[in-house]
Design a protein around this motif. Structure first.
Motif, PDB file in Angstrom:
ATOM      1  N   ALA A 433       0.758  -0.666  -0.113  1.00 29.32           N
ATOM      2  CA  ALA A 433       0.207   0.146   0.135  1.00 29.32           C
ATOM      3  C   ALA A 433       0.606   1.698  -0.306  1.00 29.32           C
ATOM      4  CB  ALA A 433      -0.915  -0.043   1.189  1.00 29.32           C
ATOM      5  N   THR A 434       2.012   1.278   0.702  1.00 31.27           N
ATOM      6  CA  THR A 434       2.644   2.284   1.073  1.00 31.27           C
ATOM      7  C   THR A 434       3.800   2.560  -0.690  1.00 31.27           C
ATOM      8  OG1 THR A 434       3.222   1.940   3.051  1.00 31.27           O
ATOM      9  CG2 THR A 434       5.017   3.554   2.242  1.00 31.27           C
ATOM     10  N   THR A 435       3.700   1.409  -0.923  1.00 30.06           N
ATOM     11  CA  THR A 435       4.459   1.444  -2.562  1.00 30.06           C
ATOM     12  C   THR A 435       3.767   2.495  -3.394  1.00 30.06           C
ATOM     13  OG1 THR A 435       5.710  -0.772  -2.129  1.00 30.06           O
ATOM     14  CG2 THR A 435       5.412  -0.068  -4.902  1.00 30.06           C
ATOM     15  N   GLY A 436       2.789   2.420  -3.677  1.00 30.42           N
ATOM     16  CA  GLY A 436       1.849   2.516  -4.835  1.00 30.42           C
ATOM     17  C   GLY A 436       1.386   4.152  -3.578  1.00 30.42           C
ATOM     18  N   LEU A 437       1.564   4.608  -2.809  1.00 35.05           N
ATOM     19  CA  LEU A 437       0.574   5.906  -2.222  1.00 35.05           C
ATOM     20  C   LEU A 437       1.881   6.820  -2.167  1.00 35.05           C
ATOM     21  CD1 LEU A 437      -0.910   6.530   1.317  1.00 35.05           C
ATOM     22  CD2 LEU A 437       1.265   7.641   0.357  1.00 35.05           C
ATOM     23  N   THR A 438       2.952   6.608  -1.914  1.00 32.35           N
ATOM     24  CA  THR A 438       3.909   7.489  -2.338  1.00 32.35           C
ATOM     25  C   THR A 438       4.288   6.727  -4.050  1.00 32.35           C
ATOM     26  OG1 THR A 438       6.038   5.966  -0.854  1.00 32.35           O
ATOM     27  CG2 THR A 438       6.779   7.282  -2.056  1.00 32.35           C
ATOM     28  N   ALA A 439       3.911   6.333  -5.155  1.00 32.71           N
ATOM     29  CA  ALA A 439       4.316   7.005  -6.013  1.00 32.71           C
ATOM     30  C   ALA A 439       3.414   8.449  -6.889  1.00 32.71           C
ATOM     31  CB  ALA A 439       4.531   5.513  -6.796  1.00 32.71           C
ATOM     32  N   ILE A 440       1.275   7.862  -5.953  1.00 33.08           N
ATOM     33  CA  ILE A 440       0.621   8.672  -6.197  1.00 33.08           C
ATOM     34  C   ILE A 440       0.865  10.289  -6.136  1.00 33.08           C
ATOM     35  CG2 ILE A 440      -1.642   9.033  -5.666  1.00 33.08           C
ATOM     36  CD1 ILE A 440      -1.893   6.325  -5.937  1.00 33.08           C
ATOM     37  N   VAL A 441       1.037  10.179  -4.821  1.00 29.57           N
ATOM     38  CA  VAL A 441       1.618  11.625  -4.052  1.00 29.57           C
ATOM     39  C   VAL A 441       3.177  12.287  -4.923  1.00 29.57           C
ATOM     40  CG1 VAL A 441       2.949  12.716  -2.246  1.00 29.57           C
ATOM     41  CG2 VAL A 441       1.223  10.732  -1.781  1.00 29.57           C
ATOM     42  N   PHE A 442       4.300  11.609  -5.392  1.00 35.32           N
ATOM     43  CA  PHE A 442       4.904  12.231  -6.004  1.00 35.32           C
ATOM     44  C   PHE A 442       4.535  12.867  -7.923  1.00 35.32           C
ATOM     45  CE2 PHE A 442       8.538  10.541  -3.945  1.00 35.32           C
ATOM     46  CZ  PHE A 442       9.834  11.071  -4.087  1.00 35.32           C
ATOM     47  N   VAL A 443       3.628  12.108  -8.705  1.00 35.96           N
ATOM     48  CA  VAL A 443       2.615  12.210  -9.494  1.00 35.96           C
ATOM     49  C   VAL A 443       1.965  13.958  -8.885  1.00 35.96           C
ATOM     50  CG1 VAL A 443       1.261  12.167 -11.110  1.00 35.96           C
ATOM     51  CG2 VAL A 443       2.497  10.218 -10.480  1.00 35.96           C
ATOM     52  N   LEU A 444       0.966  13.597  -7.943  1.00 36.85           N
ATOM     53  CA  LEU A 444       0.283  14.857  -7.946  1.00 36.85           C
ATOM     54  C   LEU A 444       0.579  15.611  -7.232  1.00 36.85           C
ATOM     55  CD1 LEU A 444      -2.377  12.987  -5.230  1.00 36.85           C
ATOM     56  CD2 LEU A 444      -2.735  13.546  -7.650  1.00 36.85           C
ATOM     57  N   VAL A 445       2.426  15.687  -6.938  1.00 40.34           N
ATOM     58  CA  VAL A 445       2.797  16.931  -6.341  1.00 40.34           C
ATOM     59  C   VAL A 445       3.453  17.477  -7.793  1.00 40.34           C
ATOM     60  CG1 VAL A 445       5.033  18.252  -5.597  1.00 40.34           C
ATOM     61  CG2 VAL A 445       3.454  16.314  -3.954  1.00 40.34           C
ATOM     62  N   ASP A 446       3.841  17.063  -8.287  1.00 41.75           N
ATOM     63  CA  ASP A 446       4.681  17.263  -9.797  1.00 41.75           C
ATOM     64  C   ASP A 446       3.664  17.992 -10.772  1.00 41.75           C
ATOM     65  OD1 ASP A 446       6.819  16.819 -11.926  1.00 41.75           O
ATOM     66  OD2 ASP A 446       5.028  16.178 -12.922  1.00 41.75           O
ATOM     67  N   LEU A 447       2.129  17.665 -10.348  1.00 41.03           N
ATOM     68  CA  LEU A 447       1.053  18.210 -11.588  1.00 41.03           C
ATOM     69  C   LEU A 447       1.157  20.041 -11.035  1.00 41.03           C
ATOM     70  CD1 LEU A 447      -1.513  15.348 -11.863  1.00 41.03           C
ATOM     71  CD2 LEU A 447      -0.090  16.376 -13.167  1.00 41.03           C
ATOM     72  N   LEU A 448       1.155  19.872  -9.567  1.00 41.76           N
ATOM     73  CA  LEU A 448       0.763  21.049  -8.367  1.00 41.76           C
ATOM     74  C   LEU A 448       1.946  21.945  -9.132  1.00 41.76           C
ATOM     75  CD1 LEU A 448      -0.837  20.305  -5.007  1.00 41.76           C
ATOM     76  CD2 LEU A 448      -1.762  21.122  -7.318  1.00 41.76           C
TER      77      LEU A 448
END
Length: 587
Positions: A433-448
């Motif tokens: 679960a942490t693997t998926g969450l970490t990768a998603i947060v990186f993309v979200l921050v990049d989109l910001l």
């Protein structure tokens, strides 16, 4: 999907095959991709990313429990997270670093004060703190109320996706939980007389506990006359009686023929309603199976009790008084105060480290503390290790994606894939679960708009935050898990002795309540003991032998169940003395 009735495929001892939750994986992918696609097409990418954060947290709490409980948990989590996000955002907009630090510490104190009071309170408290860390660490343009509303919209999307099946399979989850009781009973009867009998009986207890929690309010509101619900209540109460019979047969220690082990499955086929209608009426195979049981081992009271139950199943008592499982808090008031203070101290230290190390630490350190410091969610050392491992894997995975392309639609597709991975990990493994969450947060921050390469920094920050939590907890509260295991073991032994002392003169409903309470507390104590053994201990200090005390009390309860039905153990079995289960667990 309707689960087939009948003999199940056997798996090797010690191996549990859990199906991949495909529906949850699809929900995770859709919930995370839809807000980002809508934001990309409408040009409102910032609110879409905040909605994506809400969906991310919603997916992390999307379980397989009844729909009403999902809605309550997701709703409480969403409101808490939005309130925290608003508080953190206002503190950040004030322009004073001390305001941010003060807001984080205050939210940690509030979160810690409620987190050990139950699962719903724990989830809400954690996400209140997470909301503050994100709100105070990520500047969001626009009016102050945009971000909380966007976050709630993302959570609402997960609520809709998670609860929508209620429209066409209203009691499907309850039916599956009750059906699992009959399957576990069949496995316990198959294992009778073998070395795996006690493990099979424990699985039956776990299935009964799960069904009890899932049925919950339906058992305390017998006035509701929905035919399918009435049949489910009848099947559950019959399953409780079946648990007593199975315990007695396990205690007798006689290997049973296959056709008797199949009796619970035939009872389930008879009692459990099919989707769209109640159970059929008329003669069933249960009565014939009961007669066969009666003739097979005439000198076994346990088998005769099984035959009587199978023949009497259709005349079960759907309005039998409900047994309330005792609520098990993680710790008492003193422990809650200690956890509250330690959580606040850890958040404060993490925030001071973030300020001293400057960007890009920011929100990542206190956010990781909020995720890791959850002793009520499992062994703390293992949780910290899995958090670090998942972060490394997530960084490597999203780094590989961005090396290939930075095209926005591809990144959103990666978010969907990692959302599905996270939904599976929530049910199977925290590191996944942490693997998926970490990768998603990186993309979200990049989109910001934050395009910095933060891979190494996030790994180091996660390790630093985990280290802060572990040092603080094991230096100032090293015996927390052992204390809880001792307390729950003592409570379980007391419940087992109450069952032994009161069952002989009790009415059937009260006897079943005493038995269910005893076995439920013993199962909780066993989990607490496993939790305590999963934490590092001080060298040279041995832990109490909780497992032996619990196992002795389980044998005592099995013997009481057998005595209630008039069964006796075989000559080779050693009788359990009156003080069985009593041992020193204070350690």
């Amino acid at each position: 999907m309707k689960a087939p009735l009948g003999p199940t495929t056997k798996t090797p001892p010690g191996i549990a095959l859990t199906p991949v939750p495909l529906a949850a994986a699809v929900r995770g992918a859709v919930a995370l991709a839809v807000p980002l696609l809508v934001g990309l097409w409408t040009g409102a990418l910032v609110p879409a990313v905040i909605a994506g954060i809400g969906a991310l947290w919603g997916v992390s709490q999307d379980g397989s429990d009844p729909y009403r409980l999902r809605v309550r948990r997701l709703g409480g989590m969403g409101v808490s997270a939005a309130a925290g996000l608003l508080a953190g955002e206002l503190a950040l907009r004030s322009g004073h670093p001390a305001a941010v630090t003060g807001c984080l510490v205050a939210s940690a104190l509030l979160a810690g004060s409620v987190s050990l009071r139950g699962r719903l309170a724990s989830v809400s408290g954690m996400h209140l703190l997470l909301g503050v860390t994100v709100g105070s660490g990520i500047p969001v343009p626009g009016p102050w109320w945009h971000a909380p509303l966007a976050l709630l919209a993302g959570v609402a999307l997960v609520v809709v996706l998670s609860a929508a099946p209620w429209l066409w399979r209203r009691y499907g989850i309850e039916r599956a939980a009750v059906l699992a009781v009959y399957r576990a009973a069949s496995q316990a009867l198959s294992a009778a007389g073998s070395p795996t009998a006690q493990d099979a009986r424990r699985r039956l207890t776990a299935a009964l506990d799960q069904a009890h929690q899932v049925m919950g309010r339906h058992l305390t509101r017998p006035d509701r006359q929905h035919p399918e619900l009435a049949a489910l209540r009848r099947a559950f109460h019959t399953g409780v009686r079946l648990g007593e019979v199975a315990s007695a047969l396990v205690w007798e220690g006689r290997p049973l023929p296959r056709h008797m082990a199949d009796v619970p499955l035939r009872m389930a086929a008879r009692l459990l309603p099919r989707p769209g209608g109640p159970a059929e009426a008329g003669e069933s195979g249960d009565t014939r199976a009961g007669r066969a049981c009666e003739n097979a081992v005439p000198d076994s009271p346990g088998v005769r009790a099984l035959a009587e139950l199978a023949a009497d199943a259709d005349r079960g008592r759907p309005d039998e008084p409900a047994v309330r499982l005792p609520s098990v808090q993680w710790h008492g008031r003193a422990a809650q105060v200690r956890y509250t203070v330690l959580l606040a101290v850890c958040v404060l230290v993490a925030q001071l480290c973030a300020q001293a190390l400057h960007e890009p630490r920011g929100y990542w350190l206190p956010m990781t503390v909020a995720f890791v410091y959850k002793p009520d969610f499992g062994p703390l050392a293992r949780r910290a290790l899995h958090r670090c491992a998942g972060t490394v894997a997530g960084v490597a995975a999203i780094g590989a994606v961005t090396l290939l392309t930075t095209e926005t639609y591809v990144l959103i597709g990666a978010v969907a894939a990692f959302g599905a991975l996270m939904a599976v990990g929530v049910r199977h493994h925290y590191a996944l679960a942490t693997t998926g969450l970490t990768a998603i947060v990186f993309v979200l921050v990049d989109l910001l708009g934050d395009h910095r390469a933060l891979y190494a920094a996030r790994i180091l920050d996660t390790a630093l935050a985990a280290g802060i939590v572990l040092v603080a907890h094991f230096a100032l509260w090293p015996r927390s898990a052992a204390q809880r295991a001792t307390e729950l073991t003592e409570a379980a032994l007391a419940a087992a002795h109450r069952y032994r002392d009161l069952a002989p003169g009790a009415a059937p409903a009260q006897r079943h309540a005493l038995r269910r309470t005893a076995y439920h507390r013993l199962a909780e104590a066993r989990r607490a003991a496993a939790h305590a053994h999963g934490e590092p201990g001080r060298p040279g200090r041995a832990l109490p032998d909780w497992e032996e005390a619990i196992a002795s009390a389980e044998r005592l309860c099995d013997a009481v169940s057998a005595r209630n039905l008039g069964a006796v153990p075989p000559a080779a079995a050693r009788p359990v003395p009156r003080d069985a289960g009593a041992c020193a667990v204070g350690g």
